[in-house]
Motif scaffolding. Structure first.
Motif, PDB file in Angstrom:
ATOM      1  N   GLN A  32     -41.266 -58.652   4.638  1.00 12.89           N
ATOM      2  CA  GLN A  32     -40.864 -59.510   5.753  1.00 12.89           C
ATOM      3  C   GLN A  32     -41.021 -60.985   5.389  1.00 12.89           C
ATOM      4  N   ALA A  33     -42.086 -61.312   4.667  1.00  9.32           N
ATOM      5  CA  ALA A  33     -42.284 -62.693   4.238  1.00  9.32           C
ATOM      6  C   ALA A  33     -41.163 -63.130   3.295  1.00  9.32           C
ATOM      7  N   PHE A  34     -40.791 -62.253   2.391  1.00  6.67           N
ATOM      8  CA  PHE A  34     -39.712 -62.575   1.457  1.00  6.67           C
ATOM      9  C   PHE A  34     -38.407 -62.844   2.199  1.00  6.67           C
ATOM     10  N   VAL A  35     -38.051 -61.978   3.140  1.00  2.00           N
ATOM     11  CA  VAL A  35     -36.792 -62.151   3.861  1.00  2.00           C
ATOM     12  C   VAL A  35     -36.822 -63.439   4.686  1.00  2.00           C
ATOM     13  N   GLN A  36     -37.964 -63.742   5.296  1.00  2.00           N
ATOM     14  CA  GLN A  36     -38.073 -64.988   6.062  1.00  2.00           C
ATOM     15  C   GLN A  36     -37.844 -66.196   5.162  1.00  2.00           C
ATOM     16  N   LEU A  37     -38.468 -66.201   4.004  1.00  3.25           N
ATOM     17  CA  LEU A  37     -38.307 -67.311   3.066  1.00  3.25           C
ATOM     18  C   LEU A  37     -36.891 -67.350   2.488  1.00  3.25           C
ATOM     19  N   LEU A  38     -36.306 -66.183   2.297  1.00  5.36           N
ATOM     20  CA  LEU A  38     -34.931 -66.114   1.812  1.00  5.36           C
ATOM     21  C   LEU A  38     -33.985 -66.819   2.772  1.00  5.36           C
ATOM     22  N   VAL A  39     -34.177 -66.592   4.062  1.00  7.08           N
ATOM     23  CA  VAL A  39     -33.346 -67.241   5.078  1.00  7.08           C
ATOM     24  C   VAL A  39     -33.574 -68.749   5.082  1.00  7.08           C
ATOM     25  N   GLU A  40     -34.840 -69.154   4.953  1.00  3.51           N
ATOM     26  CA  GLU A  40     -35.184 -70.570   5.059  1.00  3.51           C
ATOM     27  C   GLU A  40     -34.829 -71.378   3.815  1.00  3.51           C
ATOM     28  N   LYS A  41     -35.009 -70.776   2.622  1.00  5.34           N
ATOM     29  CA  LYS A  41     -34.934 -71.555   1.390  1.00  5.34           C
ATOM     30  C   LYS A  41     -33.795 -71.154   0.452  1.00  5.34           C
ATOM     31  N   GLY A  42     -33.359 -69.908   0.532  1.00  9.18           N
ATOM     32  CA  GLY A  42     -32.441 -69.396  -0.472  1.00  9.18           C
ATOM     33  C   GLY A  42     -33.210 -68.741  -1.604  1.00  9.18           C
ATOM     34  N   TYR A  43     -32.598 -67.766  -2.237  1.00  3.68           N
ATOM     35  CA  TYR A  43     -33.297 -66.931  -3.213  1.00  3.68           C
ATOM     36  C   TYR A  43     -33.889 -67.735  -4.367  1.00  3.68           C
ATOM     37  N   ALA A  44     -33.143 -68.673  -4.910  1.00 10.96           N
ATOM     38  CA  ALA A  44     -33.595 -69.406  -6.094  1.00 10.96           C
ATOM     39  C   ALA A  44     -34.866 -70.206  -5.822  1.00 10.96           C
ATOM     40  N   GLN A  45     -35.062 -70.622  -4.578  1.00 11.48           N
ATOM     41  CA  GLN A  45     -36.198 -71.472  -4.234  1.00 11.48           C
ATOM     42  C   GLN A  45     -37.432 -70.695  -3.789  1.00 11.48           C
ATOM     43  N   VAL A  46     -37.292 -69.395  -3.606  1.00 12.96           N
ATOM     44  CA  VAL A  46     -38.433 -68.591  -3.163  1.00 12.96           C
ATOM     45  C   VAL A  46     -39.292 -68.219  -4.365  1.00 12.96           C
ATOM     46  N   THR A  47     -40.609 -68.402  -4.236  1.00 16.43           N
ATOM     47  CA  THR A  47     -41.537 -68.019  -5.302  1.00 16.43           C
ATOM     48  C   THR A  47     -42.474 -66.924  -4.795  1.00 16.43           C
ATOM     49  N   ILE A  48     -43.030 -66.185  -5.717  1.00 18.84           N
ATOM     50  CA  ILE A  48     -43.998 -65.155  -5.349  1.00 18.84           C
ATOM     51  C   ILE A  48     -45.200 -65.782  -4.660  1.00 18.84           C
ATOM     52  N   ARG A  49     -45.619 -66.947  -5.133  1.00 21.16           N
ATOM     53  CA  ARG A  49     -46.758 -67.626  -4.508  1.00 21.16           C
ATOM     54  C   ARG A  49     -46.490 -67.903  -3.030  1.00 21.16           C
ATOM     55  N   GLN A  50     -45.276 -68.344  -2.708  1.00 18.15           N
ATOM     56  CA  GLN A  50     -44.918 -68.603  -1.321  1.00 18.15           C
ATOM     57  C   GLN A  50     -44.925 -67.319  -0.500  1.00 18.15           C
ATOM     58  N   VAL A  51     -44.416 -66.258  -1.096  1.00 19.81           N
ATOM     59  CA  VAL A  51     -44.398 -64.970  -0.401  1.00 19.81           C
ATOM     60  C   VAL A  51     -45.816 -64.509  -0.097  1.00 19.81           C
ATOM     61  N   LEU A  52     -46.697 -64.634  -1.083  1.00 21.17           N
ATOM     62  CA  LEU A  52     -48.086 -64.220  -0.883  1.00 21.17           C
ATOM     63  C   LEU A  52     -48.769 -65.029   0.209  1.00 21.17           C
ATOM     64  N   ALA A  53     -48.522 -66.321   0.209  1.00 22.03           N
ATOM     65  CA  ALA A  53     -49.147 -67.182   1.208  1.00 22.03           C
ATOM     66  C   ALA A  53     -48.683 -66.823   2.615  1.00 22.03           C
ATOM     67  N   LEU A  54     -47.382 -66.595   2.760  1.00 23.66           N
ATOM     68  CA  LEU A  54     -46.847 -66.275   4.084  1.00 23.66           C
ATOM     69  C   LEU A  54     -47.280 -64.888   4.539  1.00 23.66           C
ATOM     70  N   ALA A  55     -47.342 -63.945   3.607  1.00 25.04           N
ATOM     71  CA  ALA A  55     -47.737 -62.581   3.956  1.00 25.04           C
ATOM     72  C   ALA A  55     -49.243 -62.446   4.151  1.00 25.04           C
ATOM     73  N   GLY A  56     -50.004 -63.385   3.585  1.00 29.68           N
ATOM     74  CA  GLY A  56     -51.451 -63.328   3.707  1.00 29.68           C
ATOM     75  C   GLY A  56     -52.078 -62.256   2.839  1.00 29.68           C
ATOM     76  N   VAL A  57     -51.512 -62.029   1.653  1.00 25.71           N
ATOM     77  CA  VAL A  57     -52.050 -61.021   0.743  1.00 25.71           C
ATOM     78  C   VAL A  57     -52.268 -61.650  -0.634  1.00 25.71           C
ATOM     79  N   GLY A  58     -53.013 -60.968  -1.473  1.00 31.98           N
ATOM     80  CA  GLY A  58     -53.292 -61.468  -2.810  1.00 31.98           C
ATOM     81  C   GLY A  58     -52.280 -60.981  -3.828  1.00 31.98           C
ATOM     82  N   ALA A  59     -52.346 -61.597  -4.998  1.00 33.87           N
ATOM     83  CA  ALA A  59     -51.417 -61.232  -6.069  1.00 33.87           C
ATOM     84  C   ALA A  59     -51.582 -59.775  -6.481  1.00 33.87           C
ATOM     85  N   GLY A  60     -52.810 -59.286  -6.444  1.00 35.64           N
ATOM     86  CA  GLY A  60     -53.040 -57.896  -6.811  1.00 35.64           C
ATOM     87  C   GLY A  60     -52.284 -56.931  -5.916  1.00 35.64           C
ATOM     88  N   SER A  61     -52.248 -57.235  -4.625  1.00 33.00           N
ATOM     89  CA  SER A  61     -51.517 -56.376  -3.697  1.00 33.00           C
ATOM     90  C   SER A  61     -50.025 -56.416  -3.986  1.00 33.00           C
TER      91      SER A  61
END
Length: 218
Positions: A28-57
């Motif tokens: 869900q975090a990825f899709v939200q960021l995809l809508v807001e920023k576009g695929y090229a601008q989305v990073t895993i770090r941003q997804v993790l921050a928005l989802a509230g999970v760690g890199a391990g997850s």
């Protein structure tokens, strides 16, 4: 309607409720960021921050951003295919126009309910899909249409069922996907649904005129 990306290392499928909730939060975090920023601008770090999970997850379930993108598209498209299958079964004894309405309702519900998300996913699909994977999924949707159109006894014996199914799906898919991608304003869902319905029924009323005899409500 489905992305197929280069094979990635296997990741554990989230089967338990807590694990599934974590994966869904990432998706869900990825899709939200995809809508807001576009695929090229989305990073895993941003997804993790928005989802509230760690890199391990993240890496427990997804090998990369590309793999996450593929999962997000696949799950949503698979849900539409399942809705179409249910519509085929539920409307099997109805008239042809009624069966077509059931198929259209199943195919259009999700994109018209969340047009911004689907516009972004349709754009992403064109960036990452491989031709063969697209053809295979497209064929699956056409087969669902073929089953739906041919379910009753009112399909004309001389009409090419496979061609009609291909055309009906192509009309519905193209009108919705291109409207969402090409227009910047939020579409009028009722108007777009009516346009798709008129186009598909209009075509099929020529292919199967007896089944549409006396049916003016399209």
């Amino acid at each position: 309607m489905q992305a197929s990306l280069p094979a990635a290392p296997k990741r554990r499928k989230p089967t338990q409720s807590r694990a599934r909730a974590t994966a869904q939060a990432i998706e869900q975090a990825f899709v939200q960021l995809l809508v807001e920023k576009g695929y090229a601008q989305v990073t895993i770090r941003q997804v993790l921050a928005l989802a509230g999970v760690g890199a391990g997850s993240f890496y427990e379930y997804f090998a990369s951003k590309e793999a996450l993108a593929a999962v997000c598209i696949r799950l949503r498209v698979r849900a539409i295919a399942e809705a179409l299958q249910a519509a085929v079964l539920a409307s099997a004894t109805a008239s042809l126009p009624e069966r077509v309405d059931a198929l259209l309702a199943a195919q259009l519900q999700a994109p018209l309910a969340e047009p911004e998300q689907w516009a972004a996913l349709f754009h992403l699909e064109r960036q990452v899909s491989k031709p063969q994977a697209f053809r295979e999924l497209y064929r699956e949707f056409v087969l669902l249409w073929e089953r739906g159109l041919g379910a009753g006894g009112d399909w004309p014996a001389g009409a090419a069922l496979g061609d009609a199914a291909f055309a009906a799906h192509a009309i519905a898919y193209s009108l919705v996907s291109q409207t969402l991608m090409a227009r910047t304003e939020r579409p009028d869902a009722a108007a777009l649904r009516a346009l798709v319905r008129q186009a598909v029924h209009g075509y099929l009323s020529v292919v199967a005129p007896r089944a549409y005899r006396g049916c003016l409500n399209f």
